[in-house]
Enzyme design. Sequence first.
Site, PDB file in Angstrom:
ATOM      1  CE1 TYR A  80      -4.133   1.906   0.830  1.00 26.21           C
ATOM      2  CE2 TYR A  80      -2.555   3.322   1.935  1.00 26.21           C
ATOM      3  CZ  TYR A  80      -3.816   3.119   1.415  1.00 26.21           C
ATOM      4  OH  TYR A  80      -4.748   4.113   1.473  1.00 26.21           O
ATOM      5  CG  PHE A 132      -9.387  15.395 -24.008  1.00 28.16           C
ATOM      6  CD1 PHE A 132      -9.401  14.769 -25.244  1.00 28.16           C
ATOM      7  CD2 PHE A 132      -9.703  14.653 -22.884  1.00 28.16           C
ATOM      8  CE1 PHE A 132      -9.733  13.426 -25.348  1.00 28.16           C
ATOM      9  CE2 PHE A 132     -10.030  13.310 -22.988  1.00 28.16           C
ATOM     10  CZ  PHE A 132     -10.043  12.693 -24.215  1.00 28.16           C
ATOM     11  CB  THR A 133     -14.400  15.239 -23.852  1.00 26.51           C
ATOM     12  OG1 THR A 133     -13.472  14.155 -23.756  1.00 26.51           O
ATOM     13  CG2 THR A 133     -14.877  15.373 -25.287  1.00 26.51           C
ATOM     14  CG  ASP A 223      -3.263  16.034 -21.854  1.00 22.81           C
ATOM     15  OD1 ASP A 223      -2.636  14.954 -21.789  1.00 22.81           O
ATOM     16  OD2 ASP A 223      -4.501  16.085 -21.972  1.00 22.81           O
ATOM     17  CE  LYS A 266      -6.200   8.187 -24.440  1.00 22.02           C
ATOM     18  NZ  LYS A 266      -6.920   9.406 -24.113  1.00 22.02           N
ATOM     19  NE  ARG A 389     -14.580  12.384 -29.404  1.00 23.97           N
ATOM     20  CZ  ARG A 389     -14.381  12.157 -28.099  1.00 23.97           C
ATOM     21  NH1 ARG A 389     -13.174  11.991 -27.614  1.00 23.97           N
ATOM     22  NH2 ARG A 389     -15.381  12.102 -27.263  1.00 23.97           N
ATOM     23  CG  PHE A 455     -19.355  11.892 -25.951  1.00 22.52           C
ATOM     24  CD1 PHE A 455     -19.210  13.079 -25.254  1.00 22.52           C
ATOM     25  CD2 PHE A 455     -18.396  10.907 -25.799  1.00 22.52           C
ATOM     26  CE1 PHE A 455     -18.115  13.278 -24.419  1.00 22.52           C
ATOM     27  CE2 PHE A 455     -17.294  11.095 -24.968  1.00 22.52           C
ATOM     28  CZ  PHE A 455     -17.159  12.288 -24.276  1.00 22.52           C
TER      29      PHE A 455
END
Length: 482
Positions: A80, A132-133, A223, A266, A389, A455
């Site tokens: 942990y 970005f969403t 980002d 990613k 998109r 969406f």
Amino acid sequence: MPKVTYYSGETFPLEMHKVRIIQKLTLLPIEERLAAIEEAGYNTFLLQNKDVFLDMLTDSGVNAMSDRQQAAMLLADDAYAGSATFSRLHAKLTEIFGKKYFLPAHQGRAAEHILCKGFVKPGDIAVTNYHFTTWKAHVTALGGSVVELLKKEGLEPVSTNPFKGDIYVAGLEELVAKVGAERISYVRMEAGTNLIAGQPFSLANLRAVSAACHKHGIKLVLDASLLADNLHFIKTREAEYASVSVAQIAREMADCCDVIYFSARKLGFGRGGGIITSDQKIYKDLRGLVPMYEGFLTYGGMSVREMEAITVGLDETMDEDMINQGPQFIEYFVRELESHGVPMITPPGGLGAHVDAMRFLDHVPQTAYPSAALASAVYIASGVRGMERGTMSEQREPDGTEPLAHMELLRLAIPRRVFTLSQVSYAIDRVRWLYANRQIVGGLRWVEEPELLRFFYGRLEPIGDWHHQLVAKFRADFGDSL
Ligand SMILES: *Cc1c(COP(=O)(O)O)cnc(C)c1O
């Protein structure tokens, strides 16, 4: 990808890896595909993966791991607090980016949550090359607003501009003069800009943005979720960096920024994320939010096995041969379709091939969601699952009005190291067929429209009978072929 020229004089993408574990796929007959999309409310997010042949929905969390990653997962240290696995990941991040502190989070949007909670106050402005969403949802939920300073070419579907993700730097100066630097929470540069078709920014632009931010005491946040693609594009498109290693480029990028956050779904071929910085004040300001929302400071919601995989995956990201397969497949995908007249976003970007639904379905108004209709039509025609998109990915204003998206895109993502070139060729063939029959395809309307992030789980239906006509035309053209 490799500097291999064929006997014909042409070059084709050539994978610098081989497949050692496989997953069986099925391709349903078109009638069953129609039934599946009907069941999914014409929203590809709601399809069951068992009904999908090639899953090109996203590049998130579906990239193939290497043998070295799998091996490292067995050595994970389950604790942990103070796990050696965490220390290895932290050390790798510091080695690559030169930043001292690491706050782990379970995925990219969780890092956004923490960064926004820490930095965005009601009435603030958060500046970005392009939103970005999930990031925008966090900023607006906290009472902030988003200003995009993408240079004008960024939204031109057809372009030869190699860096459509660049910020218009003079615009930043104008904004500071107008609203004052204190109201700007931070400037966010998104690598491999997702919603405009995975378009990169140049290192020259990042340097200029960094200078402008630091002149006014504004934090610059990177980002880095799609950093791998952006690194490849800087190396291959920015003359100055042609012979600079991607590791060196990554370090130069990091040196421009105060904070870097990423989705390891990613970046690093794993599942997780986090925030890195060398600024002790930023670290201390944000630190308390990690145990509150994510998990203790040495795992932040990630499993130790994934952390081991990310550590190795980050190392592989610094190897040009390991990161260029995606962008080169995408280039092939885009250029082939373009050569057959299909309207594509150019130049090819990272993360996927992007079809310009605005031109593909120019007879469908934006209020009838051409990108979403095209996503459904491509699934019916091929079993390939892409992602809308466009306007459906936008959020209604508080008064209920619906903003129309700048671009209507169908994204056909190429998860890294997953598909073969013959699978890409199949997708190209079916999109070509659909383009030849585009007049059949009509729009969609809501059956169930959620208020937030509609969406993801909203349900729609076709306007008219185009879905049945499409199946009939497919049978007429292809007989009993799948
Ligand atoms: C995917 C993505 C995110 C969010 O990451 P998740 O791990 O999916 O939460 C943030 N920014 C960019 C640019 C992304 O592509």
